[in-house]
Design an enzyme around this catalytic site. Sequence first.
Site, short mmCIF file in Angstrom:
data_model
loop_
_atom_site.label_atom_id
_atom_site.label_comp_id
_atom_site.label_asym_id
_atom_site.label_seq_id
_atom_site.Cartn_x
_atom_site.Cartn_y
_atom_site.Cartn_z
N GLU A 1 0.92 3.96 1.85
CA GLU A 1 1.30 4.58 3.26
C GLU A 1 2.45 3.69 3.66
O GLU A 1 3.33 4.18 4.20
CB GLU A 1 0.05 4.50 4.20
CG GLU A 1 -1.10 5.20 3.91
CD GLU A 1 -2.31 4.35 3.12
OE1 GLU A 1 -3.46 4.70 3.49
OE2 GLU A 1 -1.86 3.56 2.23
N CYS B 1 -6.69 2.11 5.54
CA CYS B 1 -7.33 0.76 5.86
C CYS B 1 -7.17 0.63 7.42
O CYS B 1 -6.05 0.81 7.93
CB CYS B 1 -6.69 -0.59 5.07
SG CYS B 1 -4.91 -0.89 5.54
N HIS C 1 0.77 -1.18 -0.05
CA HIS C 1 -0.01 -0.07 -0.13
C HIS C 1 0.91 1.33 0.05
O HIS C 1 1.82 1.26 0.28
CB HIS C 1 -0.80 -0.20 1.30
CG HIS C 1 -1.82 -1.01 1.21
ND1 HIS C 1 -2.97 -1.07 2.12
CD2 HIS C 1 -2.14 -2.31 0.28
CE1 HIS C 1 -3.67 -2.05 1.93
NE2 HIS C 1 -3.32 -2.67 1.06
N CYS D 1 -2.77 0.09 7.53
CA CYS D 1 -2.19 1.19 7.25
C CYS D 1 -2.23 2.17 8.23
O CYS D 1 -1.52 3.13 8.68
CB CYS D 1 -2.50 2.08 5.83
SG CYS D 1 -1.70 1.12 4.52
#
Length: 144
Positions: free
Chosen positions: A53, A76, A51, A86
Amino acid sequence: MTADETFMRRAIALAAQNVGRTGENPSVGCVLVKDGVAIAEAVTAPGGRPHAEEQALAAAGAAARGAVAFVTLEPCAARSSGQPSCAERLARAGVSRVIVACEDASKFASGQGEARLREAGVPMEAGLLADEAAPLYASYRPAI
């Protein structure tokens, strides 16, 4: 144009690069800013992992402490892989604030990302340039 808008527009531009290339996951852009300077940025990788982040935090390392995270979609709160979410990663890294363009209806976020951040003492603001970021997610069908 405010500095916050400038950094969010950069996150939106990053996310736009991988739209349609991230599998079932949305393409998200993340820019970490400290003392008015971008210290790290990332976009969701092709295939959907890692992801944005997660990658930006790894690039920033310890410098992420006290930074502001500009993210195009709510972080998330849970991961299907069992890895830290995240929201957890942002909180553990010590970011001072998270600014989000769009909320995420996915069962892995849907207000839970914001709740996890707030529980950890990290304020989250949603809606900055949502009208500009929303088209990135027009075809995104979250798991609900």
